[in-house]
Design a protein around this motif. Structure first.
Motif, PDB file in Angstrom:
ATOM      1  N   GLN A   1      53.619  37.946  18.629  1.00  0.00           N
ATOM      2  CA  GLN A   1      54.383  37.642  19.847  1.00  0.00           C
ATOM      3  C   GLN A   1      53.455  37.203  20.986  1.00  0.00           C
ATOM      4  N   GLY A   2      52.295  36.731  20.605  1.00  0.00           N
ATOM      5  CA  GLY A   2      51.332  36.268  21.596  1.00  0.00           C
ATOM      6  C   GLY A   2      50.941  34.821  21.383  1.00  0.00           C
ATOM      7  N   ARG A   3      50.010  34.380  22.198  1.00  0.00           N
ATOM      8  CA  ARG A   3      49.488  33.017  22.103  1.00  0.00           C
ATOM      9  C   ARG A   3      48.027  33.045  21.656  1.00  0.00           C
ATOM     10  N   LYS A   4      47.546  31.887  21.249  1.00  0.00           N
ATOM     11  CA  LYS A   4      46.155  31.747  20.844  1.00  0.00           C
ATOM     12  C   LYS A   4      45.241  31.784  22.070  1.00  0.00           C
ATOM     13  N   PRO A   5      43.998  32.213  21.883  1.00  0.00           N
ATOM     14  CA  PRO A   5      43.042  32.226  22.999  1.00  0.00           C
ATOM     15  C   PRO A   5      42.812  30.847  23.614  1.00  0.00           C
ATOM     16  N   GLU A   6      43.130  29.802  22.875  1.00  0.00           N
ATOM     17  CA  GLU A   6      42.869  28.447  23.366  1.00  0.00           C
ATOM     18  C   GLU A   6      43.606  28.112  24.654  1.00  0.00           C
TER      19      GLU A   6
ATOM     20  N   LYS B   1      49.577  34.536  30.893  1.00  0.00           N
ATOM     21  CA  LYS B   1      50.993  34.831  31.155  1.00  0.00           C
ATOM     22  C   LYS B   1      51.581  35.677  30.033  1.00  0.00           C
ATOM     23  N   THR B   2      51.131  35.443  28.814  1.00  0.00           N
ATOM     24  CA  THR B   2      51.610  36.209  27.659  1.00  0.00           C
ATOM     25  C   THR B   2      50.435  36.921  27.011  1.00  0.00           C
ATOM     26  N   LEU B   3      50.759  37.856  26.129  1.00  0.00           N
ATOM     27  CA  LEU B   3      49.711  38.472  25.325  1.00  0.00           C
ATOM     28  C   LEU B   3      48.932  37.392  24.589  1.00  0.00           C
TER      29      LEU B   3
ATOM     30  N   ASP C   1      52.014  39.473  29.417  1.00  0.00           N
ATOM     31  CA  ASP C   1      50.825  40.309  29.442  1.00  0.00           C
ATOM     32  C   ASP C   1      50.969  41.413  30.486  1.00  0.00           C
ATOM     33  N   LEU C   2      50.031  42.341  30.449  1.00  0.00           N
ATOM     34  CA  LEU C   2      50.018  43.435  31.401  1.00  0.00           C
ATOM     35  C   LEU C   2      49.931  42.902  32.828  1.00  0.00           C
ATOM     36  N   PHE C   3      50.481  43.674  33.746  1.00  0.00           N
ATOM     37  CA  PHE C   3      50.378  43.452  35.193  1.00  0.00           C
ATOM     38  C   PHE C   3      51.247  42.317  35.721  1.00  0.00           C
TER      39      PHE C   3
ATOM     40  N   ILE D   1      47.136  32.188  36.792  1.00  0.00           N
ATOM     41  CA  ILE D   1      47.756  32.440  35.503  1.00  0.00           C
ATOM     42  C   ILE D   1      47.589  31.188  34.638  1.00  0.00           C
ATOM     43  N   ASP D   2      47.196  31.395  33.372  1.00  0.00           N
ATOM     44  CA  ASP D   2      46.850  30.261  32.506  1.00  0.00           C
ATOM     45  C   ASP D   2      47.938  29.190  32.448  1.00  0.00           C
TER      46      ASP D   2
END
Length: 275
Positions: free
Chosen positions: A215-220, A195-197, A271-273, A243-244
């Protein structure tokens, strides 16, 4: 939910970023994890190799098999998939995580870079899924999960970087097709997108550097959502571009601050799209 204990998960491009996070999340549930990526030796700018992630997987409670793989190489893809299946006695999950990005329009994009994005994004989903199919058919809870977005035909997503957009959408369209085609084999096929970068090397070096990462989240967050999907039984969930955050909300998660990359209250960037 079922557990991934003793199930074999084959992840492309899993030596860093989201792929690594998914690998470790699966390992914590006792999975056998195959890290199939190009990074056999350390990169001067990017941390992580297939071997360092394999050590992390073992420390997290899983079994690991690091394999050098360029997903553009059809012969090598088949060899590595079969090698992994023979090592662990089968393959239950394929995660198509390997990706290439260049946010440039048609006018200024080199054909070689377009070819790379097409081969690493769309073509690799085809190659890896086809190579793993025999083994997935034999699993009693088989999944294919590709990291690609919902189809959004708003022209703003094509205007500046149509070449990249079309290769990512091709991943999703192939997945939609395979979900129907493989339903008769009880193989679930889905896509997952943030949903976010997500703060990864791709953001740091390709898009906006450390300021954008903040301005993003962790890969977790992607890893936790992926594990949730992979734990679903059979084809109870298939043919979806998920979406995560939505996946985790459905699981009852309400606190997403734990996934924020940088402390503070700066607004997260979508995030994109995603409109």
């Amino acid at each position: 939910m079922n557990s991934l204990n003793n199930r074999t998960v084959f992840i492309t491009g899993g030596s860093r970023g989201i792929g690594r996070a998914i690998a470790l999340a699966c390992a914590r549930q006792g999975a056998n994890v195959v890290i199939a990526a190009k990074s056999d030796t350390p990169h001067p700018k990017l941390p992580g190799t297939i071997h360092s992630v394999a050590e992390e997987i073992r420390a997290a409670g899983g079994q690991a098999l690091p394999l050098v793989l360029d997903v553009r190489d059809e012969k090598l893809v088949r060899e590595r998939v079969d090698e992994a299946a023979e090592h662990f006695g089968g393959i239950d999950v394929l995660v198509n995580n390997a990706g290439a990005i260049r946010l440039t329009g048609v006018e200024n994009l080199k054909a070689s870079r377009y070819d790379l994005m097409h081969q690493v994004n769309a073509r690799a989903v085809f190659l890896c899924s086809q190579a793993a199919l025999t083994w997935l058919k034999a699993s009693d809870n088989a999944h294919i999960l590709s990291l690609s977005p919902p189809l959004n035909l708003n022209t703003k997503w094509f205007a500046q970087y149509g070449p990249y957009t079309t290769t990512k959408y091709a991943m999703t369209m192939l997945s939609m097709g395979m979900a129907e085609e493989f339903k008769r084999y009880d193989i679930a096929v889905n896509c997952l997108w943030p949903k976010t970068l997500i703060a990864t090397a791709a953001i740091e070096f390709e898009l906006g550097g450390p300021q954008m990462m903040a301005q993003g989240r962790k890969p977790e967050i992607m890893a936790d959502a992926a594990v949730s999907i992979l734990n679903r039984p059979g084809t109870s969930l298939t043919g979806q571009a998920l979406i995560d955050e939505d996946v985790l909300r459905d699981d009852g998660v309400t606190d997403f601050e734990q996934y924020r990359y940088a402390a503070g209250d700066r607004p997260l960037l979508p995030d994109l799209f995603l409109d």
